[in-house]
Design a protein around this motif. Structure first.
Motif, PDB file in Angstrom:
ATOM      1  N   ASP A 173      31.926  37.545  39.470  1.00 22.13           N
ATOM      2  CA  ASP A 173      33.191  37.432  38.737  1.00 22.13           C
ATOM      3  C   ASP A 173      33.798  38.804  38.425  1.00 22.13           C
ATOM      4  OD1 ASP A 173      32.903  34.719  38.795  1.00 22.13           O
ATOM      5  OD2 ASP A 173      32.062  34.556  36.770  1.00 22.13           O
ATOM      6  N   LYS A 174      32.947  39.767  38.050  1.00 24.07           N
ATOM      7  CA  LYS A 174      33.451  41.098  37.704  1.00 24.07           C
ATOM      8  C   LYS A 174      34.124  41.751  38.907  1.00 24.07           C
ATOM      9  CE  LYS A 174      31.965  45.631  36.011  1.00 24.07           C
ATOM     10  NZ  LYS A 174      30.809  46.466  35.589  1.00 24.07           N
ATOM     11  N   LEU A 175      33.477  41.650  40.072  1.00 24.48           N
ATOM     12  CA  LEU A 175      34.063  42.225  41.289  1.00 24.48           C
ATOM     13  C   LEU A 175      35.328  41.480  41.685  1.00 24.48           C
ATOM     14  CD1 LEU A 175      34.052  44.088  43.739  1.00 24.48           C
ATOM     15  CD2 LEU A 175      32.479  42.501  44.870  1.00 24.48           C
ATOM     16  N   GLN A 176      35.329  40.157  41.538  1.00 30.84           N
ATOM     17  CA  GLN A 176      36.514  39.379  41.887  1.00 30.84           C
ATOM     18  C   GLN A 176      37.707  39.788  41.027  1.00 30.84           C
ATOM     19  OE1 GLN A 176      36.809  37.027  44.530  1.00 30.84           O
ATOM     20  NE2 GLN A 176      38.920  37.520  43.975  1.00 30.84           N
ATOM     21  N   GLN A 177      37.445  40.101  39.744  1.00 26.55           N
ATOM     22  CA  GLN A 177      38.522  40.553  38.872  1.00 26.55           C
ATOM     23  C   GLN A 177      39.078  41.896  39.347  1.00 26.55           C
ATOM     24  OE1 GLN A 177      40.008  38.872  36.167  1.00 26.55           O
ATOM     25  NE2 GLN A 177      41.468  40.543  36.550  1.00 26.55           N
ATOM     26  N   GLU A 178      38.184  42.773  39.795  1.00 24.20           N
ATOM     27  CA  GLU A 178      38.629  44.060  40.343  1.00 24.20           C
ATOM     28  C   GLU A 178      39.501  43.845  41.585  1.00 24.20           C
ATOM     29  OE1 GLU A 178      35.264  46.493  41.155  1.00 24.20           O
ATOM     30  OE2 GLU A 178      34.763  46.841  39.042  1.00 24.20           O
ATOM     31  N   ASP A 180      41.236  41.188  42.330  1.00 25.33           N
ATOM     32  CA  ASP A 180      42.518  40.596  41.904  1.00 25.33           C
ATOM     33  C   ASP A 180      43.455  41.674  41.360  1.00 25.33           C
ATOM     34  OD1 ASP A 180      41.583  38.122  42.626  1.00 25.33           O
ATOM     35  OD2 ASP A 180      41.022  37.504  40.596  1.00 25.33           O
ATOM     36  N   ASP A 181      42.898  42.605  40.585  1.00 26.17           N
ATOM     37  CA  ASP A 181      43.708  43.709  40.062  1.00 26.17           C
ATOM     38  C   ASP A 181      44.194  44.607  41.204  1.00 26.17           C
ATOM     39  OD1 ASP A 181      43.307  42.772  37.527  1.00 26.17           O
ATOM     40  OD2 ASP A 181      41.696  44.191  37.032  1.00 26.17           O
ATOM     41  N   PHE A 182      43.336  44.794  42.196  1.00 24.87           N
ATOM     42  CA  PHE A 182      43.724  45.605  43.350  1.00 24.87           C
ATOM     43  C   PHE A 182      44.882  44.950  44.104  1.00 24.87           C
ATOM     44  CE2 PHE A 182      43.363  46.579  47.900  1.00 24.87           C
ATOM     45  CZ  PHE A 182      43.458  47.960  47.879  1.00 24.87           C
ATOM     46  N   LYS A 183      44.847  43.625  44.219  1.00 26.26           N
ATOM     47  CA  LYS A 183      45.941  42.916  44.884  1.00 26.26           C
ATOM     48  C   LYS A 183      47.259  43.122  44.130  1.00 26.26           C
ATOM     49  CE  LYS A 183      47.491  38.360  46.403  1.00 26.26           C
ATOM     50  NZ  LYS A 183      47.165  36.914  46.522  1.00 26.26           N
ATOM     51  N   ILE A 228      27.472  45.226  42.197  1.00 29.86           N
ATOM     52  CA  ILE A 228      28.350  45.908  43.152  1.00 29.86           C
ATOM     53  C   ILE A 228      29.777  45.938  42.638  1.00 29.86           C
ATOM     54  CG2 ILE A 228      29.113  43.983  44.614  1.00 29.86           C
ATOM     55  CD1 ILE A 228      28.170  45.839  46.995  1.00 29.86           C
ATOM     56  N   SER A 229      30.479  47.059  42.916  1.00 30.53           N
ATOM     57  CA  SER A 229      31.806  47.272  42.336  1.00 30.53           C
ATOM     58  C   SER A 229      32.589  48.262  43.200  1.00 30.53           C
ATOM     59  CB  SER A 229      31.666  47.814  40.905  1.00 30.53           C
ATOM     60  OG  SER A 229      32.887  48.323  40.424  1.00 30.53           O
ATOM     61  N   LEU A 230      33.904  48.326  42.974  1.00 31.14           N
ATOM     62  CA  LEU A 230      34.713  49.335  43.652  1.00 31.14           C
ATOM     63  C   LEU A 230      34.314  50.739  43.218  1.00 31.14           C
ATOM     64  CD1 LEU A 230      38.307  47.748  43.595  1.00 31.14           C
ATOM     65  CD2 LEU A 230      36.598  47.704  45.412  1.00 31.14           C
ATOM     66  N   PHE A 231      33.632  50.852  42.076  1.00 29.03           N
ATOM     67  CA  PHE A 231      33.142  52.153  41.622  1.00 29.03           C
ATOM     68  C   PHE A 231      32.001  52.660  42.506  1.00 29.03           C
ATOM     69  CE2 PHE A 231      35.222  50.562  37.808  1.00 29.03           C
ATOM     70  CZ  PHE A 231      35.904  51.682  37.366  1.00 29.03           C
TER      71      PHE A 231
END
Length: 621
Positions: A173-178, A180-183, A228-231
């Protein structure tokens, strides 16, 4: 029964069998198709002189049936090969070939089940004893030498490594939120800056690359899925130091780590897929374009993290990361300048005159009837069966797309994929610019002429974006028609000739496909083209069918410019085109012909029109 029957005997037995086992309507259709398959497309191969005219008269049919008495069942065992020879000689269209080949195959299959056939043909093998080789399609043609199977011929499943592309993947969920924000950051939102907004197709490519990098980090670098994250792509510290000198050092460390991660990922991508060590299996990607696009993804992710406020407040601090990645990109370009492309250009290259001939062939395929040649007596051409309206509509769509690429300097495919259908005036009244996302412009008619209008995002002069309309050339053809008629029949009005020459007017062939959107081109099911590949197949598949070249819209820029500079340089001089001719030392495909001045683009259009019109004139003569 050991007596060898004649083809006439076999036909009578089959006709009785069909009548006894089918409904009256089904039986009549089966008998009719089979009779045509025999009389028109098989008997001529055994010397029967086909009478003049289209439909056979009763007397001519009797003559043909009588001729069948001289064809033995042993000869009939080779009927499939004979029929194919007649198809080739008459140049019968592929759809008619399928119909009458199937009818003959059904008759032969029935014969092989009969006892009298088995008794007299136990040593005769027909063409249907082995499966017929399937004709290759453009979608089956591989133009690169990249391997997707290992040395033992086994499919390499590790090719599917992107996060979310492999069955069983669950994105946290945390990555999916990232994501979504990127979109929102890339496609537009309440707080996003217009300078970061890109079209949806660009965002989709970026998202795909991000998910592939994340999949590599998860599957091959061991980062837990839950964390895992965009970070993990741009490793920003959780806290920034208050000392500017230390902040600068932190930024340099981020840049160094980012470039190291980029290089490690690229090295893995270049590794052969059949590497014996499973953890080192890569994709065998050697293209410099792949490496450059990956490097740009790292830059985009860095911009996104800066947009979200994760970088230090100094607005220029991201430049250190960008400069490091740009330096890596420059080294890739230098290192790759002498590399041989993994793509076999010979499998998809057509010279410009050959492409114009292909466009003309697609135009001829827009006919409402299937043209069939008479086999004997130089009788000329015979109008075949009426085609269905959806079939005609698809032919029109293929031709118009190819024609726009031919009669104007070729553009990127997404411009035509996102081109709306005759609704330009509303653009001036749109207050919410988000409504125009995913739209490149429109096709419209004014004072009997047709124009293409491009939105500012599609046309630039230097750093400025301007609105631009240009007139489509009205090419005239040898049969008296012109290109504007095809556009009008696709968009507005088409006269359909039904059986018994009864004419029906419909609101454009485009509407036959029941489009559920306002774009000019539509899929057969009425949905819009969302992806580049499926839209490019409008050209690629018919081009391969006609020329055996898997031609793509993207390649046409290079083909057109190569032809201009090599064959038509006098046209450039005549029109005083504002080009630095010294730039010719660079590959012609490096030009972006839509990023020129308004005056120059009109000259390019004039040149494209002249070449296309000259080609049509050559056809007339």
């Amino acid at each position: 029964m050991t007596k060898l029957l004649s083809l006439f005997d076999i036909w009578n037995l089959y006709e009785n069998e069909v009548s006894a086992t089918h409904t009256q309507e089904q039986g009549h259709a089966t008998v009719s198709r089979t009779k045509t398959a025999l009389l028109r497309y098989t008997l001529p191969g055994w010397g029967f002189v086909l009478p003049k005219g289209g439909k056979l008269t009763n007397w001519e049919t009797e003559m043909a049936l009588n001729y069948m008495k001289g064809i033995s069942s042993e000869q009939f065992g080779q009927a499939a090969q004979i029929q194919q020879q007649v198809f080739d000689l008459q140049q019968v269209p592929s759809n008619s070939q399928r119909t009458y080949r199937a009818a003959l195959k059904k008759l032969l299959a029935w014969c092989e089940q009969q006892q009298w056939w088995l008794e007299s043909h136990h040593n005769i093998a027909t063409i249907f004893s082995t499966p017929r080789k399937k004709k290759r399609s453009a979608v089956d043609v591989r133009v690169t030498d990249r391997k997707y199977i290992d040395r033992n011929g086994k499919q390499i499943q590790s090719f599917y490594y992107g996060l979310g592309f492999v069955e069983g993947d669950v994105i946290p969920d945390k990555l999916q939120q990232e994501l979504d924000d990127f979109k929102q950051f890339r496609t537009g939102g309440k707080n996003s800056s217009s300078k970061h907004i890109v079209r949806d197709s660009t965002y989709q490519k970026e998202l795909k690359n991000i998910r592939m990098i994340l999949g590599w980090l998860y599957r091959f670098k061991g980062i837990p899925l839950a964390k895992i994250s965009l970070f993990d792509i741009i490793r920003i510290p959780s806290e920034w130091d208050s000392n500017p000198v230390i902040v600068l050092e932190q930024l340099r460390n981020i840049a160094e780590q980012t470039v190291d991660l980029f290089k490690e990922y690229i090295q893995w991508l270049e590794t052969d897929m059949d590497n014996n060590t499973s953890e080192n299996q890569g994709r065998g990607a050697k293209s410099k374009h792949t490496k450059i696009s990956v490097a740009r993804i790292f830059v985009v992710v860095a911009k996104y993290l800066q947009y979200k406020g994760h970088f230090h407040s100094n607005i220029n601090n991201i430049e250190i990361v960008k400069q490091s990645l740009n330096s890596a990109i420059a080294k890739i370009k230098v290192k790759s300048s002498d590399n041989i492309s993994s793509s076999d250009i010979s499998k998809k290259w057509l010279d410009w005159p050959e492409f114009l001939a292909l466009v003309e062939q697609l135009r001829k395929e827009c006919n409402s009837r299937v043209l069939q040649d008479i086999f004997q007596n130089n009788a000329g051409s015979n109008l075949g069966n009426l085609r269905s309206l959806p079939a005609i509509a698809n032919s029109y769509q293929r031709f118009i797309f190819a024609a726009l690429l031919a009669y104007l300097p070729p553009q990127n495919q997404q411009i035509y994929r996102h081109l709306e259908n005759s609704h330009c005036k509303k653009y001036e009244d749109v207050k919410d610019k988000d409504e125009l996302l995913g739209i490149s412009g429109c096709l419209y008619q004014e004072d009997n002429d047709w124009y293409i209008y491009l939105l500012p995002e599609e046309y630039k002069v230097g750093a400025k974006q301007i609105k631009f309309s240009f007139k489509i050339p009205n090419i005239e053809y040898s049969d008296g028609r012109n290109f504007y008629q095809y556009l009008n029949e696709w968009v507005y009005e088409y006269v359909s000739v039904e059986y018994h020459d009864r004419a029906i007017t419909i609101d454009g062939l485009r509407n036959v496909l029941n489009p559920q959107h306002n774009f000019l081109f539509t899929k057969k099911n009425g949905k819009e083209y969302l992806h580049q590949t499926e839209f490019s197949n409008l050209l690629r598949i018919p081009a391969y069918r006609i020329s055996e070249k898997a031609l793509t819209p993207g390649l046409l820029k290079r083909i057109f410019l190569k032809y201009i500079f090599e064959k038509q340089s006098h046209l450039l001089v005549e029109r005083k085109l504002n080009l630095q001719m010294s730039c010719h030392a660079k590959p012609p495909d490096s030009y972006d012909i839509w990023r020129r001045s308004r005056e120059d683009i009109e000259v390019w259009i004039d040149i494209a029109k002249k070449i296309a019109q000259d080609s049509v004139c050559d056809t007339k003569s």
